[in-house]
Design an enzyme around this catalytic site. Structure first.
Site, PDB file in Angstrom:
ATOM      1  N   CYS A  98       0.840  -1.201   0.000  1.00  0.00           N
ATOM      2  CA  CYS A  98       0.000   0.000   0.000  1.00  0.00           C
ATOM      3  C   CYS A  98       0.883   1.263   0.000  1.00  0.00           C
ATOM      4  CB  CYS A  98      -0.904   0.000   1.230  1.00  0.00           C
ATOM      5  SG  CYS A  98      -2.090   1.369   1.248  1.00  0.00           S
ATOM      6  N   ASP A 115       0.374   3.712   1.775  1.00  0.00           N
ATOM      7  CA  ASP A 115       0.327   4.233   3.150  1.00  0.00           C
ATOM      8  C   ASP A 115       1.742   4.469   3.706  1.00  0.00           C
ATOM      9  OD1 ASP A 115       0.153   4.177   6.109  1.00  0.00           O
ATOM     10  OD2 ASP A 115      -1.963   3.752   5.745  1.00  0.00           O
ATOM     11  N   ARG A 121       2.940   4.424   6.514  1.00  0.00           N
ATOM     12  CA  ARG A 121       3.379   3.653   7.687  1.00  0.00           C
ATOM     13  C   ARG A 121       3.810   2.236   7.357  1.00  0.00           C
ATOM     14  NH1 ARG A 121      -2.336   4.544  10.429  1.00  0.00           N
ATOM     15  NH2 ARG A 121      -2.822   3.923   8.302  1.00  0.00           N
ATOM     16  N   HIS A 161      -2.268  -4.430   5.017  1.00  0.00           N
ATOM     17  CA  HIS A 161      -2.064  -3.915   6.375  1.00  0.00           C
ATOM     18  C   HIS A 161      -3.368  -3.501   7.028  1.00  0.00           C
ATOM     19  CE1 HIS A 161      -2.637   0.526   5.801  1.00  0.00           C
ATOM     20  NE2 HIS A 161      -2.520   0.162   4.554  1.00  0.00           N
ATOM     21  N   CYS A 190      -6.265   0.324   6.769  1.00  0.00           N
ATOM     22  CA  CYS A 190      -6.057   0.831   5.404  1.00  0.00           C
ATOM     23  C   CYS A 190      -7.162   1.838   5.042  1.00  0.00           C
ATOM     24  CB  CYS A 190      -6.057  -0.326   4.412  1.00  0.00           C
ATOM     25  SG  CYS A 190      -5.669   0.214   2.740  1.00  0.00           S
TER      26      CYS A 190
HETATM   27 ZN   LIG Z   1      -3.497   0.952   2.922  1.00  0.00          ZN
END
Ligand SMILES: [Zn+2]
Length: 227
Positions: free
Chosen positions: A51, A53, A55, A112, A115
């Site tokens: 992803c 993302d 993190r 993860h 999300c």
């Molecule tokens: Zn995500």
């Protein structure tokens, strides 16, 4: 526009630029032979679909080094099904290059918890669906996973439904990988293996998809040795 070039933004960019200088001095210079060899060619054995993302950087989370993984990051770590049209299929192009040119031996769908893309899909967030057609169209990939989730986790709290959809969407992506003939044939002759890894940003653990159980098991040293 000028607002983008001052204040807080400067600090975050400066931190990254200084981070590079630090990397150059402490990592690149001390392992120069390694990096010069890498400059000649890449030969990753693993492709990772993770992803976007901030993190969940798979390289950081797996303690890996440059050259180990060919990585695609997109919204919600989704793999679209094969489509023979002239749209710009970035993830499919990366898959094609990794599989047919680099000949990776493994593809990991790296999901993860927490999300944002999956949450928007689950809640059918009207802002996202009405105003942002790129995200809306992209998240359609997981529509079937959403339908499954609303049956499987019908009576569960929202957080549980979200986690279920995050994992069901990963299963959709794993299935979609097999819609590409050059992946299917390599999986069939065992020269390519598919994996699903789910990182829980709350408990800090990794959960691995086990096809025989059609479920996820916490990663342990024993499980890692078995895979
Ligand atoms: Zn995500």
């Amino acid at each position: 526009m000028t607002g983008a070039f001052n204040g807080e933004c400067d600090m975050s960019i400066r931190k990254l630029l200084k981070g590079f200088l630090d990397f150059k001095e402490k990592t690149y210079e001390t392992k120069k032979d390694f990096f010069l060899k890498l400059a000649e060619r890449q030969q990753p054995r693993v492709m990772m679909i993770a992803c976007s993302d901030s993190r969940v950087d798979p390289a950081i989370l797996t303690n890996s080094e440059p050259g180990e993984m060919f990585v695609v990051r997109n919204v919600a770590n989704l793999v679209p099904p094969r489509a023979d049209d002239d749209s710009k299929h970035g993830t499919s192009a990366a898959l094609e290059f990794a599989v047919t040119a680099l000949e990776v031996e493994h593809i990991v769908v790296f999901g993860h918890r927490g999300c944002g893309g999956i949450k928007a899909l689950l809640t059918a967030d009207p802002n996202l669906s009405a105003q942002n057609t790129f995200i809306h169209n992209w998240m359609n990939i997981a529509d079937e996973a959403r339908r499954r989730t609303l049956i499987i986790a019908r009576d569960q709290p929202f957080d549980h439904q979200l986690k279920t959809l995050e994992q069901e969407a990963m299963k959709t992506s794993l299935a979609n990988l097999l819609s590409f003939p050059w992946i299917r044939e390599r999986v069939d002759d065992n020269s390519l293996r598919l994996h699903g890894w789910y990182y829980d940003i709350h408990d800090g653990n990794m959960y691995v998809y086990v096809p025989e159980k059609d479920g996820f098991e916490p990663l342990t040293v024993e499980l890692a040795d078995r895979l």
